[in-house]
Design an enzyme around this catalytic site. Structure first.
Site, PDB file in Angstrom:
ATOM      1  N   GLY A 166       0.826  -1.197   0.000  1.00 51.24           N
ATOM      2  CA  GLY A 166       0.000   0.000   0.000  1.00 51.24           C
ATOM      3  C   GLY A 166       0.859   1.245   0.000  1.00 51.24           C
ATOM      4  O   GLY A 166       2.074   1.161   0.142  1.00 51.24           O
ATOM      5  N   PRO A 167       0.208   2.416  -0.134  1.00 48.03           N
ATOM      6  CA  PRO A 167       0.955   3.677  -0.164  1.00 48.03           C
ATOM      7  C   PRO A 167       1.682   3.922   1.167  1.00 48.03           C
ATOM      8  O   PRO A 167       1.360   3.261   2.156  1.00 48.03           O
ATOM      9  CB  PRO A 167      -0.135   4.733  -0.378  1.00 48.03           C
ATOM     10  CG  PRO A 167      -1.379   4.004  -0.677  1.00 48.03           C
ATOM     11  CD  PRO A 167      -1.234   2.598  -0.246  1.00 48.03           C
ATOM     12  N   PRO A 168       2.617   4.867   1.175  1.00 47.40           N
ATOM     13  CA  PRO A 168       3.340   5.144   2.421  1.00 47.40           C
ATOM     14  C   PRO A 168       2.403   5.733   3.481  1.00 47.40           C
ATOM     15  O   PRO A 168       1.431   6.395   3.152  1.00 47.40           O
ATOM     16  CB  PRO A 168       4.366   6.209   2.021  1.00 47.40           C
ATOM     17  CG  PRO A 168       4.371   6.255   0.546  1.00 47.40           C
ATOM     18  CD  PRO A 168       3.083   5.707   0.067  1.00 47.40           C
ATOM     19  N   GLY A 169       2.709   5.440   4.728  1.00 48.83           N
ATOM     20  CA  GLY A 169       1.972   6.062   5.825  1.00 48.83           C
ATOM     21  C   GLY A 169       0.601   5.497   6.089  1.00 48.83           C
ATOM     22  O   GLY A 169      -0.229   6.124   6.728  1.00 48.83           O
ATOM     23  N   VAL A 170       0.305   4.279   5.596  1.00 47.21           N
ATOM     24  CA  VAL A 170      -1.010   3.704   5.884  1.00 47.21           C
ATOM     25  C   VAL A 170      -0.939   2.703   7.029  1.00 47.21           C
ATOM     26  O   VAL A 170      -1.898   2.013   7.327  1.00 47.21           O
ATOM     27  CB  VAL A 170      -1.630   3.015   4.645  1.00 47.21           C
ATOM     28  CG1 VAL A 170      -2.014   4.044   3.613  1.00 47.21           C
ATOM     29  CG2 VAL A 170      -0.690   1.985   4.076  1.00 47.21           C
ATOM     30  N   GLY A 171       0.223   2.600   7.652  1.00 50.03           N
ATOM     31  CA  GLY A 171       0.307   1.769   8.852  1.00 50.03           C
ATOM     32  C   GLY A 171       0.856   0.373   8.638  1.00 50.03           C
ATOM     33  O   GLY A 171       0.643  -0.497   9.483  1.00 50.03           O
ATOM     34  N   LYS A 172       1.570   0.137   7.554  1.00 47.32           N
ATOM     35  CA  LYS A 172       2.103  -1.203   7.299  1.00 47.32           C
ATOM     36  C   LYS A 172       3.141  -1.584   8.358  1.00 47.32           C
ATOM     37  O   LYS A 172       3.060  -2.646   8.957  1.00 47.32           O
ATOM     38  CB  LYS A 172       2.745  -1.259   5.894  1.00 47.32           C
ATOM     39  CG  LYS A 172       1.771  -0.915   4.786  1.00 47.32           C
ATOM     40  CD  LYS A 172       2.406  -1.031   3.438  1.00 47.32           C
ATOM     41  CE  LYS A 172       3.527  -0.059   3.155  1.00 47.32           C
ATOM     42  NZ  LYS A 172       3.125   1.345   3.130  1.00 47.32           N
ATOM     43  N   THR A 173       4.082  -0.689   8.572  1.00 47.57           N
ATOM     44  CA  THR A 173       5.122  -0.965   9.562  1.00 47.57           C
ATOM     45  C   THR A 173       4.510  -1.104  10.940  1.00 47.57           C
ATOM     46  O   THR A 173       4.882  -1.975  11.720  1.00 47.57           O
ATOM     47  CB  THR A 173       6.130   0.200   9.601  1.00 47.57           C
ATOM     48  OG1 THR A 173       6.449   0.545   8.273  1.00 47.57           O
ATOM     49  CG2 THR A 173       7.368  -0.177  10.359  1.00 47.57           C
TER      50      THR A 173
ATOM     51  N   SER B 161      -5.019   3.940 -18.477  1.00 44.88           N
ATOM     52  CA  SER B 161      -6.295   4.348 -17.897  1.00 44.88           C
ATOM     53  C   SER B 161      -6.641   5.809 -18.152  1.00 44.88           C
ATOM     54  O   SER B 161      -7.704   6.269 -17.787  1.00 44.88           O
ATOM     55  CB  SER B 161      -6.307   4.052 -16.392  1.00 44.88           C
ATOM     56  OG  SER B 161      -5.401   4.906 -15.749  1.00 44.88           O
TER      57      SER B 161
ATOM     58  N   LYS C 293      -8.098   5.314  -6.599  1.00 43.60           N
ATOM     59  CA  LYS C 293      -8.438   6.430  -7.475  1.00 43.60           C
ATOM     60  C   LYS C 293      -9.682   7.161  -6.970  1.00 43.60           C
ATOM     61  O   LYS C 293      -9.730   8.396  -6.944  1.00 43.60           O
ATOM     62  CB  LYS C 293      -8.697   5.919  -8.892  1.00 43.60           C
ATOM     63  CG  LYS C 293      -7.425   5.494  -9.615  1.00 43.60           C
ATOM     64  CD  LYS C 293      -7.763   4.893 -10.966  1.00 43.60           C
ATOM     65  CE  LYS C 293      -6.502   4.544 -11.728  1.00 43.60           C
ATOM     66  NZ  LYS C 293      -6.810   3.839 -12.980  1.00 43.60           N
TER      67      LYS C 293
HETATM   68  P1  ADP Z   1       3.884   2.627   6.406  1.00 43.33           P
HETATM   69  O1  ADP Z   1       4.742   1.566   6.998  1.00 43.33           O
HETATM   70  O2  ADP Z   1       2.661   2.092   5.751  1.00 43.33           O
HETATM   71  O3  ADP Z   1       4.580   3.573   5.524  1.00 43.33           O
HETATM   72  P2  ADP Z   1       3.645   3.517   9.125  1.00 43.33           P
HETATM   73  O4  ADP Z   1       3.335   2.205   9.732  1.00 43.33           O
HETATM   74  O5  ADP Z   1       5.009   4.057   9.312  1.00 43.33           O
HETATM   75  O6  ADP Z   1       3.300   3.490   7.590  1.00 43.33           O
HETATM   76  O7  ADP Z   1       2.565   4.557   9.616  1.00 43.33           O
HETATM   77  C1  ADP Z   1       2.786   5.929   9.789  1.00 43.33           C
HETATM   78  C2  ADP Z   1       2.101   6.436  11.025  1.00 43.33           C
HETATM   79  O8  ADP Z   1       0.704   6.387  10.878  1.00 43.33           O
HETATM   80  C3  ADP Z   1       2.414   5.602  12.241  1.00 43.33           C
HETATM   81  O9  ADP Z   1       2.600   6.460  13.323  1.00 43.33           O
HETATM   82  C4  ADP Z   1       1.160   4.763  12.442  1.00 43.33           C
HETATM   83  O10 ADP Z   1       0.970   4.431  13.782  1.00 43.33           O
HETATM   84  C5  ADP Z   1       0.084   5.692  11.929  1.00 43.33           C
HETATM   85  N1  ADP Z   1      -1.059   4.941  11.381  1.00 43.33           N
HETATM   86  C6  ADP Z   1      -1.219   4.548  10.105  1.00 43.33           C
HETATM   87  N2  ADP Z   1      -2.384   3.910   9.947  1.00 43.33           N
HETATM   88  C7  ADP Z   1      -2.982   3.883  11.137  1.00 43.33           C
HETATM   89  C8  ADP Z   1      -4.239   3.347  11.614  1.00 43.33           C
HETATM   90  N3  ADP Z   1      -5.091   2.712  10.817  1.00 43.33           N
HETATM   91  N4  ADP Z   1      -4.526   3.522  12.904  1.00 43.33           N
HETATM   92  C9  ADP Z   1      -3.665   4.156  13.715  1.00 43.33           C
HETATM   93  N5  ADP Z   1      -2.494   4.688  13.333  1.00 43.33           N
HETATM   94  C10 ADP Z   1      -2.140   4.558  12.064  1.00 43.33           C
END
Ligand code: ADP
Length: 843
Positions: A380-387, A731, A774
């Site tokens: 998924g895109p960056p910052g969606v909570g994967k890590t 697309s 999208k």
């Molecule tokens: P990724 O690995 O997808 O790039 P991160 O895991 O680093 O993203 O997430 C970035 C920040 O957003 C973290 O502080 C994370 O806790 C927070 N975050 C992202 N998605 C959620 C969620 N669904 N609920 C709570 N916090 C989230």
């Protein structure tokens, strides 16, 4: 020139400036260099040169090269020693430096500097005329008459006396004897001054003694002193053969081929204790049998090595790593599915599908501990909570967590380590990670597997495959370790922005879980449940001090961020917290002064008023802290001319809206495309034009002079703004058609429409990928109507209910339907408007 002694050094020498040791002719010294000039000398001269001559450099003692290249050169010591660099070892730890092993040849004096940068190059004059050194040391008769003869004889005698006091069975003493037998007497002062215990200052005196007489005079007292010292020790203690060895013990960083006579006694003892301790650790590390065997063998070698040998450090480091590795240390899994569910829910808002799958995965693991299942890969895109989900998994299992960033890794030895024969070799990231976490069953997050590179140094993906394959990874062999380490207890999780660039063999091993971006509403929830509390805590603030209303959050999301995830949103909260922390801290200070001088009127005036708590962040405060809004709702503004349409694009960073602009001018029917387009995009543009030309009559499209062929005497320019981003993919087809239809008809596209879909020459609309991302992007940008391919209808089910409710979806099977939906009141010529043809304006 034949004897090897008749050395002629080049008249121009690069100079190595040192402050740590004095190189004398005939001895070998190790220098560590890290200043810019010296580093350049090594990299540009020693490492590049191929001839023997290029390995000859001048060593100028007692001069520290300034730390910065811009600084002026300090005054140089006037005499130096030309030497041959016999070994160069580079290392990056703790900072970049080289270690050089240099054997001194002869003295020289600096007659003029030729250049100072990148390294010092000087015109030099050779001082020692080595061919004059003729007297073999053993000959009884002095070669020279007079004072010099007398001096050299005395010196030789003293050296013999010293030798007589030493134990011949010690290798370095044997070497000393050989040298004494073979070297000409004239060379003895230099060689002995560096062998016996002398200070740098004394060595410098010997170096500066250019004439032989002077040199003998300077070195003789040092030699006698050494003899007296030995005598004293022998007298005070009865020296047995064992103790004698100590007298000759090896000193760290010693001088003559790595050694120096040394009267200090601790070193060897320390060394002995040290290896004994190491041996104990090796036996205590519970390593595999094969590893134990290797370690004991290396230890045996280590014991025989002098500490100053470069290999000593290498072997030592190796053994230290081996005992540190968690061969049989692990944490105990404590998995309670119900608790895991609560924990995942508490840590993360939304992402239900992902959480459900993760729980299933964990549950199966609980039932069958030796699970050889697929590796989970969050895409998924960056910052969606994967890590952050990865981290939660480790917590629910009670395991250690370690993140291995793979972005940009293009060398397989990053994964698998360097063989120990290489200079600066080290283990790969997997083994390093295990050392860091110190248990053998951590959760390893392989971050950004889609950004693995490839290079001549082998394919890191292949190495990674070996790490992940349950059939192979119980005996993973890092090149540095060179023995197998069992990785089967490690739980691997991978993350990526897109599956497109994950090497197929790797992708095959993984179960892909899509993590799409968030809607505006979800972001608000995440912000208030997680991001804001986290940021407050990190900045030492409490909700009683800082309050961010929902309305402000919404404003931040729409005007200060444009992203699928919440990473920059989190950063904005960080910025707000910092700004507020300053205010709160200022408030504290004032309150204190107030308390200490309650009645002092002079203090009252310059007292800042403590802020009223909590500080509420409204739009005004927001603008103060974050500056003017970064993003405006630009869609409707830009659709004020015919020839502009809004498309929807998918990128690894999430969905995005994409403008397409077209203009036409008199010409010869040429099509110009700009905006960093890929081949597929260019083909779509040609397809769009062909279809419009073929259907110009039906849709009443005209060229600039009102004729039926849109391209007749007309040039068309299509542009996709945001030129820095490469765009490709089919697309955009429907968007290009709509944009051109608007241009040729002179009608405006509806300002609140965005679209996506591939087209065919016959005017059909084919399905495309990334619909969810999208649509979320369209929603973020304030679009009201989304046109998408009919066959993508099923993808709409995945969308959050509020997005579905807010948007008007038009599904289209052909271009006719697209045009009809894209223009207010339909498009002339389309099926629905056939009966009421509208006049198109002529440009
Ligand atoms: P990724 O690995 O997808 O790039 P991160 O895991 O680093 O993203 O997430 C970035 C920040 O957003 C973290 O502080 C994370 O806790 C927070 N975050 C992202 N998605 C959620 C969620 N669904 N609920 C709570 N916090 C989230």
């Amino acid at each position: 020139m034949d004897s090897g002694r008749g050395i002629q050094i080049p008249s121009r020498l690069p100079l190595l400036l040192t402050h740590e040791g004095v190189l004398l002719p005939g001895s070998t010294v190790r220098f560590s260099v890290d200043s810019p000039r010296n580093m350049h000398l090594v990299s540009q001269r020693l490492l590049k040169g191929t001839s023997l001559k290029s390995t000859i450099i001048g060593v100028i003692p007692n001069t520290r090269d300034p730390e910065h290249d811009t600084d002026d050169l300090p005054t140089l010591h006037k005499i130096g020693t030309a030497g041959i660099a016999v070994q160069v070892v580079g290392s990056n730890w703790p900072k970049p430096h080289y270690t050089l092993l240099i054997t001194g040849l002869c003295r020289f004096s600096v007659s003029g500097l030729l250049k100072e940068r990148p390294f010092v190059l000087a015109e030099v004059q050779q001082l020692d005329k080595l061919e004059q050194y003729t007297t073999p040391a053993t000959e009884g008769v002095p070669a020279e008459e007079g004072e010099l003869g007398e001096l050299s004889h005395q010196f030789y005698q003293a050296a013999v006396q010293l030798l007589g006091m030493l134990d011949m069975s010690v290798p370095v003493v044997a070497k000393f004897r050989r040298l004494l037998d073979s070297l000409p007497r004239e060379a003895l002062p230099d060689v002995l001054a560096s062998m016996i215990r002398t200070s740098n200052k004394e060595k410098l005196q010997v170096l500066d003694a250019v004439t032989l007489e002077e040199r003998f005079k300077k070195a003789l007292p040092m030699l006698t002193r050494q003899i007296e010292g030995l005598k004293l020790i022998k007298k005070s203690r009865k020296i047995g053969p064992d103790n004698e060895k100590r007298v000759l013990s090896v000193r760290k960083g010693g001088v003559f081929p790595g050694r120096q006579f040394n009267l200090d006694e601790e070193d060897e003892d320390e060394d002995g204790d040290d290896t004994a301790a190491l041996e104990k650790k090796i036996h205590g590390a519970k390593m595999s049998e094969a590893a134990l065997r290797v370690c004991l063998k290396e230890l045996k070698r280590l014991k025989k090595m002098p500490q100053s040998m470069p290999e000593y450090a290498l072997t030592r480091n190796y053994l230290d790593l081996m005992v540190e590795l968690p061969w049989s240390k692990s944490t105990k899994d404590c998995l309670d599915i119900r608790a895991a569910r609560t924990l995942l829910d508490n840590d993360h808002y939304a992402m239900d599908k992902l959480k459900r799958r993760v729980l299933e995965y964990l549950a199966v693991r609980q039932l069958k501990t030796s699970l050889k299942g697929p590796i989970l890969c969050f895409v998924g895109p960056p910052g969606v909570g994967k890590t952050s989900v990865g981290r939660s998994i480790a917590r629910t299992l009670g395991r250690e967590f370690h993140r291995i960033a793979l972005g940009g890794v293009c060398d397989q030895s990053d994964i698998r380590g360097h063989r120990r024969t290489y200079v600066g070799s080290m283990p790969g990231r997997i083994i390093n990670g295990l050392k860091t976490v110190a248990v053998n069953n951590p959760v390893f997050l392989l971050d950004e597997v889609d950004k693995l590179g490839k290079s001549l140094q082998g394919d890191p993906a292949a190495a990674l495959l070996e790490v992940l394959d349950p059939e192979q990874n119980h005996s993973f062999t890092d090149h540095y370790l060179n023995v197998a380490f069992d990785l089967s207890q490690v739980l691997f999780i991978a993350t990526a922005n897109t599956t497109a660039t994950i090497p197929p063999a790797l992708l095959d091993r993984m179960e892909v879980l899509q993590v799409p971006g968030y809607t505006q509403e979800e972001k608000v929830e995440i912000a208030h449940r997680h991001l804001i509390p986290n940021q407050l805590e990190q900045h030492g603030l409490t909700p009683q001090q800082l309050h961010i209303p929902q309305d402000t959050t919404q404003h931040i999301i729409s005007s200060y961020t444009r992203e699928a995830g919440v990473r920059s949103l989190e950063r904005k909260f960080g910025a707000i917290c910092r700004a507020v922390a300053v205010k709160v801290a200022e408030g504290h200070r004032v309150t204190k002064t107030e308390a200490s001088t309650p009645e002092d009127p002079t203090q009252q005036e310059d007292k800042a008023v403590p802020p009223e708590l909590p500080i509420v962040i409204d739009h005004v405060a927001l603008k103060d802290i974050l500056g003017p809004p970064l993003f405006e709702m630009e869609v409707s503004e830009r659709l004020t001319l015919p020839g502009v349409a809004v498309g929807l694009a998918w990128t690894p960073l999430g969905g995005e809206i994409l403008f397409v602009e077209a203009s036409r001018m008199e010409g010869e029917g040429q099509l110009t495309l700009t905006g960093q387009l890929g081949d597929v995009m260019k083909e779509s543009a040609h397809l769009a034009i062909s279809w419009l030309r073929a259907n110009a009559k039906t849709y009443q499209l005209t060229n600039m002079v009102g004729g039926p062929d849109p391209l007749e005497a007309t040039d068309i320019h299509l542009h996709f703004p945001a030129g820095a981003v490469t765009k490709d993919g089919p697309s955009a087809g429907v968007t290009i058609v709509t944009c051109l239809a608007s241009l040729f008809s002179g009608r405006l596209v509806r300002s609140d429409v965005a679209m996506t879909g591939e087209i065919t020459l016959r005017g059909l609309v084919l399905p495309v990928g990334g619909i969810k991302d999208k649509v979320l992007a369209a929603h973020r940008a304030g679009v009201k109507r989304v046109i998408l391919p009919k066959r993508n209808e099923k993808d709409l089910e995945e969308l959050p209910a509020n997005v579905r409710a807010n948007l008007d979806f038009v599904t289209a099977a052909n271009l006719d339907q697209v045009l009809n939906a894209a223009f207010d009141g339909g498009f002339p010529g389309t099926a629905s408007t056939h009966t009421h043809p509208q006049l198109s304006s002529k440009l």
